[in-house]
Design a protein around this motif. Structure first.
Motif, PDB file in Angstrom:
ATOM      1  N   VAL A 107     -50.302 -81.376 -49.914  1.00 53.87           N
ATOM      2  CA  VAL A 107     -48.675 -81.707 -50.281  1.00 53.87           C
ATOM      3  C   VAL A 107     -48.416 -80.605 -51.404  1.00 53.87           C
ATOM      4  O   VAL A 107     -46.947 -80.456 -51.654  1.00 53.87           O
ATOM      5  N   GLY A 108     -49.183 -80.065 -52.181  1.00 55.31           N
ATOM      6  CA  GLY A 108     -48.748 -79.232 -53.220  1.00 55.31           C
ATOM      7  C   GLY A 108     -48.083 -79.868 -54.511  1.00 55.31           C
ATOM      8  O   GLY A 108     -48.486 -81.317 -54.652  1.00 55.31           O
ATOM      9  N   HIS A 109     -47.076 -79.390 -54.887  1.00 51.63           N
ATOM     10  CA  HIS A 109     -46.224 -80.220 -55.967  1.00 51.63           C
ATOM     11  C   HIS A 109     -44.955 -80.699 -55.580  1.00 51.63           C
ATOM     12  O   HIS A 109     -44.007 -80.831 -56.356  1.00 51.63           O
ATOM     13  N   CYS A 110     -45.164 -81.110 -54.161  1.00 51.83           N
ATOM     14  CA  CYS A 110     -43.956 -81.692 -53.692  1.00 51.83           C
ATOM     15  C   CYS A 110     -43.491 -83.121 -54.387  1.00 51.83           C
ATOM     16  O   CYS A 110     -44.501 -83.812 -54.902  1.00 51.83           O
ATOM     17  N   ILE A 111     -42.259 -83.306 -54.412  1.00 51.18           N
ATOM     18  CA  ILE A 111     -41.783 -84.828 -54.991  1.00 51.18           C
ATOM     19  C   ILE A 111     -40.883 -85.459 -53.849  1.00 51.18           C
ATOM     20  O   ILE A 111     -40.218 -84.671 -53.121  1.00 51.18           O
ATOM     21  N   SER A 112     -40.821 -86.578 -54.023  1.00 54.38           N
ATOM     22  CA  SER A 112     -39.902 -87.419 -53.067  1.00 54.38           C
ATOM     23  C   SER A 112     -38.382 -87.363 -53.379  1.00 54.38           C
ATOM     24  O   SER A 112     -38.003 -88.487 -53.805  1.00 54.38           O
ATOM     25  N   TYR A 113     -37.906 -86.226 -53.623  1.00 59.07           N
ATOM     26  CA  TYR A 113     -36.747 -86.065 -54.179  1.00 59.07           C
ATOM     27  C   TYR A 113     -35.396 -86.551 -53.327  1.00 59.07           C
ATOM     28  O   TYR A 113     -34.586 -87.153 -53.743  1.00 59.07           O
ATOM     29  N   ALA A 114     -35.802 -86.577 -52.169  1.00 58.86           N
ATOM     30  CA  ALA A 114     -34.424 -87.105 -51.191  1.00 58.86           C
ATOM     31  C   ALA A 114     -34.729 -88.546 -50.566  1.00 58.86           C
ATOM     32  O   ALA A 114     -33.820 -89.005 -49.925  1.00 58.86           O
ATOM     33  N   ARG A 115     -35.653 -89.348 -50.953  1.00 57.17           N
ATOM     34  CA  ARG A 115     -35.915 -90.583 -50.703  1.00 57.17           C
ATOM     35  C   ARG A 115     -36.561 -91.308 -51.713  1.00 57.17           C
ATOM     36  O   ARG A 115     -37.605 -90.995 -52.582  1.00 57.17           O
ATOM     37  N   PRO A 116     -36.473 -92.897 -51.867  1.00 55.78           N
ATOM     38  CA  PRO A 116     -37.227 -93.788 -52.728  1.00 55.78           C
ATOM     39  C   PRO A 116     -38.557 -93.696 -52.372  1.00 55.78           C
ATOM     40  O   PRO A 116     -38.997 -93.855 -51.194  1.00 55.78           O
ATOM     41  N   PHE A 117     -39.716 -93.950 -53.282  1.00 58.09           N
ATOM     42  CA  PHE A 117     -41.007 -94.397 -52.590  1.00 58.09           C
ATOM     43  C   PHE A 117     -41.293 -95.844 -53.213  1.00 58.09           C
ATOM     44  O   PHE A 117     -41.124 -96.267 -54.319  1.00 58.09           O
ATOM     45  N   MET A 118     -42.266 -96.466 -52.413  1.00 62.53           N
ATOM     46  CA  MET A 118     -42.691 -97.764 -52.866  1.00 62.53           C
ATOM     47  C   MET A 118     -43.829 -97.688 -54.038  1.00 62.53           C
ATOM     48  O   MET A 118     -44.751 -97.006 -53.477  1.00 62.53           O
ATOM     49  N   ILE A 119     -44.052 -98.635 -54.871  1.00 56.07           N
ATOM     50  CA  ILE A 119     -44.893 -98.697 -55.852  1.00 56.07           C
ATOM     51  C   ILE A 119     -45.656-100.162 -55.594  1.00 56.07           C
ATOM     52  O   ILE A 119     -44.901-100.932 -55.400  1.00 56.07           O
ATOM     53  N   GLN A 120     -47.036-100.099 -55.729  1.00 49.50           N
ATOM     54  CA  GLN A 120     -47.356-101.534 -55.546  1.00 49.50           C
ATOM     55  C   GLN A 120     -48.644-101.854 -56.694  1.00 49.50           C
ATOM     56  O   GLN A 120     -49.651-100.973 -56.662  1.00 49.50           O
ATOM     57  N   LYS A 121     -48.581-102.660 -57.394  1.00 47.44           N
ATOM     58  CA  LYS A 121     -49.729-102.903 -58.451  1.00 47.44           C
ATOM     59  C   LYS A 121     -50.752-103.447 -57.563  1.00 47.44           C
ATOM     60  O   LYS A 121     -50.721-104.794 -57.118  1.00 47.44           O
ATOM     61  N   PRO A 143     -49.071 -86.876 -55.145  1.00 49.98           N
ATOM     62  CA  PRO A 143     -49.399 -86.835 -56.531  1.00 49.98           C
ATOM     63  C   PRO A 143     -48.561 -86.789 -57.639  1.00 49.98           C
ATOM     64  O   PRO A 143     -48.606 -87.391 -58.673  1.00 49.98           O
ATOM     65  N   ALA A 144     -47.498 -85.750 -57.430  1.00 54.60           N
ATOM     66  CA  ALA A 144     -46.519 -85.442 -58.367  1.00 54.60           C
ATOM     67  C   ALA A 144     -45.559 -86.721 -58.692  1.00 54.60           C
ATOM     68  O   ALA A 144     -45.371 -87.137 -59.673  1.00 54.60           O
ATOM     69  N   ASP A 145     -45.304 -87.445 -57.724  1.00 57.57           N
ATOM     70  CA  ASP A 145     -44.490 -88.805 -57.538  1.00 57.57           C
ATOM     71  C   ASP A 145     -45.523 -89.789 -58.129  1.00 57.57           C
ATOM     72  O   ASP A 145     -44.796 -90.527 -59.207  1.00 57.57           O
ATOM     73  N   CYS A 146     -46.933 -89.660 -57.989  1.00 58.83           N
ATOM     74  CA  CYS A 146     -47.550 -90.708 -58.821  1.00 58.83           C
ATOM     75  C   CYS A 146     -47.469 -90.317 -60.365  1.00 58.83           C
ATOM     76  O   CYS A 146     -47.391 -91.329 -61.196  1.00 58.83           O
ATOM     77  N   VAL A 147     -47.699 -89.130 -60.703  1.00 58.88           N
ATOM     78  CA  VAL A 147     -47.619 -88.933 -62.187  1.00 58.88           C
ATOM     79  C   VAL A 147     -46.080 -89.208 -62.679  1.00 58.88           C
ATOM     80  O   VAL A 147     -46.093 -90.058 -63.910  1.00 58.88           O
ATOM     81  N   GLY A 183     -50.370 -82.675 -59.265  1.00 58.94           N
ATOM     82  CA  GLY A 183     -50.613 -83.789 -60.198  1.00 58.94           C
ATOM     83  C   GLY A 183     -50.516 -83.222 -61.549  1.00 58.94           C
ATOM     84  O   GLY A 183     -50.004 -83.652 -62.282  1.00 58.94           O
ATOM     85  N   ALA A 184     -51.495 -82.107 -61.414  1.00 60.01           N
ATOM     86  CA  ALA A 184     -51.654 -81.610 -62.728  1.00 60.01           C
ATOM     87  C   ALA A 184     -50.467 -80.660 -63.252  1.00 60.01           C
ATOM     88  O   ALA A 184     -50.100 -80.627 -64.422  1.00 60.01           O
ATOM     89  N   ILE A 185     -49.896 -80.038 -62.214  1.00 63.97           N
ATOM     90  CA  ILE A 185     -48.683 -79.279 -62.682  1.00 63.97           C
ATOM     91  C   ILE A 185     -47.657 -80.200 -63.215  1.00 63.97           C
ATOM     92  O   ILE A 185     -47.001 -79.955 -64.092  1.00 63.97           O
ATOM     93  N   GLU A 186     -47.373 -81.304 -62.570  1.00 62.78           N
ATOM     94  CA  GLU A 186     -46.226 -82.485 -62.971  1.00 62.78           C
ATOM     95  C   GLU A 186     -46.475 -82.631 -64.452  1.00 62.78           C
ATOM     96  O   GLU A 186     -45.675 -82.902 -65.227  1.00 62.78           O
ATOM     97  N   GLY A 187     -47.939 -83.162 -64.640  1.00 62.65           N
ATOM     98  CA  GLY A 187     -48.248 -83.503 -65.871  1.00 62.65           C
ATOM     99  C   GLY A 187     -47.633 -82.414 -66.859  1.00 62.65           C
ATOM    100  O   GLY A 187     -47.290 -82.756 -67.972  1.00 62.65           O
ATOM    101  N   ALA A 188     -48.230 -81.295 -66.881  1.00 60.00           N
ATOM    102  CA  ALA A 188     -48.034 -79.926 -67.915  1.00 60.00           C
ATOM    103  C   ALA A 188     -46.492 -79.942 -67.879  1.00 60.00           C
ATOM    104  O   ALA A 188     -46.142 -79.683 -69.038  1.00 60.00           O
ATOM    105  N   LEU A 189     -45.631 -79.956 -66.883  1.00 66.77           N
ATOM    106  CA  LEU A 189     -44.407 -79.847 -66.819  1.00 66.77           C
ATOM    107  C   LEU A 189     -43.612 -80.887 -67.864  1.00 66.77           C
ATOM    108  O   LEU A 189     -42.557 -80.885 -68.479  1.00 66.77           O
ATOM    109  N   GLN A 190     -44.231 -82.062 -67.668  1.00 69.75           N
ATOM    110  CA  GLN A 190     -43.889 -83.129 -68.597  1.00 69.75           C
ATOM    111  C   GLN A 190     -44.574 -83.240 -69.870  1.00 69.75           C
ATOM    112  O   GLN A 190     -44.450 -84.149 -70.843  1.00 69.75           O
ATOM    113  N   GLY A 191     -45.433 -82.259 -70.512  1.00 69.46           N
ATOM    114  CA  GLY A 191     -45.679 -82.050 -71.741  1.00 69.46           C
ATOM    115  C   GLY A 191     -47.055 -82.864 -71.990  1.00 69.46           C
ATOM    116  O   GLY A 191     -47.164 -82.896 -73.171  1.00 69.46           O
TER     117      GLY A 191
END
Length: 260
Positions: free
Chosen positions: A45-59, A71-75, A112-120
Motif C-alpha cells: 500500500v506504500g504511503h497511502c492514508i485513508s484520507y477519504a474515509r474514517p477507519f476503526m481502531i480497536q484496543k 501503516p501510515a494510518d497506524c502511525v 509507516g517510516a515515511i509518515e513517522g519522518a514527516l511527523q518529525g
C-alpha cells in the motif's frame, strides 16, 4: 525510550512479534513500547492514508491497538490518539520479505517510516529477505532478531539531531541467511534489479468473470555492486538512509532550458 511500532503484514504477523521483542529490549525496563498495527495485511500500500474515509481502531491489549487502515494510518493513530506522549522512535516491520531496490517504492513497511519522518520522529523500516539460506529455518526471522537491536542502536547513535526540511528515515534489509552467517552491516544506496518488476496475470472465475493477479519478479536478482539487494545477497544487512523528497536534484543543470 518510548517506541511506537507498526508493520504492513498485520497485527498477528510473526515479524511484528520479532520487532516487539527488539523494541522492548531497546526501550529498557523503564521504557514504553506501543504497537499500533493494521488489523489485516496491508502489503504493497506504500504511503497511502485513508484520507477519504474514517477507519476503526480497536484496543486489544494495554499497549496494543489494531487499526483498519494502512501503516501510515497506524502511525497517525499512534501519534495523535493512542499514545499519551510522542515517541522517541518509530519502528516498522519486520516485514516478511525484502524491501530492497524497487520494492521500496511499493512498501507499506516504508510507508509507516515515511509518515513517522514527516511527523518529525526518527523512523526505521526493517525487512527480512527470504531465500534458500533462511526459508526453511525453524525461525526464518532469526537474523533480524539477532542483529536488529545492534543496527537500530547504530542508526540512533549516528543520526544528526538537527535536520533541514525532509527528515531522514531508514530502510534496513536483513539478508536471507541464518543469524550466524550475517557478515556485517553495509551503508548503501537503493538499487534496481535489472528486468525485474511487477506484472499482471489473468485468471477466470468459475462464473466466467476475469480477474488479475499482481505478481512480482525474481527476488534473487542482483542489483548494482554496492547497492542494497547486492549486499543483501552477499550476506550483509543493508542500511539505506532516505528522505521523502522525490526531486531529481542532479538534473537541474541538465534541464535548465525548460525554465523561461
Amino acid at each position: 525510550m518510548r517506541i511506537l511500532i507498526t508493520n504492513d503484514d498485520g497485527i498477528s504477523a510473526p515479524g511484528l512479534a520479532v520487532l516487539e521483542t527488539i523494541a522492548h529490549d531497546l526501550a529498557g525496563p523503564g521504557g514504553e513500547v506501543w504497537t499500533v498495527a493494521p488489523a489485516f495485511e496491508q502489503s504493497g500500500v506504500g504511503h497511502c492514508i485513508s484520507y477519504a474515509r474514517p477507519f476503526m481502531i480497536q484496543k486489544i491489549g494495554p499497549t496494543r491497538v489494531a487499526v483498519e487502515g494502512s501503516p501510515a494510518d497506524c502511525v497517525l493513530a499512534g501519534l495523535f490518539e493512542v499514545m499519551n506522549e510522542r515517541p522517541d522512535l518509530i519502528l516498522s516491520g519486520v516485514n516478511r520479505g525484502n524491501n530492497s531496490a524497487e520494492n521500496a517504492l511499493y512498501s507499506g513497511t516504508l510507508g509507516g517510516a515515511i509518515e513517522g519522518a514527516l511527523q518529525g520522529v526518527l523512523s526505521i523500516a526493517l525487512s527480512q529477505y527470504f531465500g534458500p539460506g533462511n526459508r526453511d529455518l525453524d525461525d526464518p526471522f532469526e537474523a533480524s532478531l539477532a542483529h536488529g537491536k545492534d543496527v537500530i542502536e547504530r542508526i540512533i547513535a549516528n543520526t544528526p539531531k538537527n535536520q533541514p526540511d525532509y527528515q531522514l528515515f531508514y530502510n534496513v534489509n536483513v539478508p536471507p541467511v541464518a543469524a550466524k552467517d550475517v557478515k556485517g552491516i553495509a551503508l548503501v544506496p537503493q538499487g534496481l534489479r535489472p528486468g525485474v518488476g511487477f506484472h499482471t496475470e489473468a485468471t477466470t472465475s468459475p462464473s466466467g468473470r476475469q480477474f488479475l493477479w499482481i505478481k512480482g519478479g525474481n527476488q534473487q536478482v542482483q542489483t548494482a555492486p554496492g547497492t542494497d539487494a547486492a549486499v543483501n545477497l552477499d550476506g550483509y544487512i543493508s542500511v539505506s538512509p532516505m528522505r521523502a523528497d522525490f526531486t531529481a536534484h542532479d538534473m537541474f543543470d541538465t534541464l535548465g532550458a525548460i525554465a523561461t
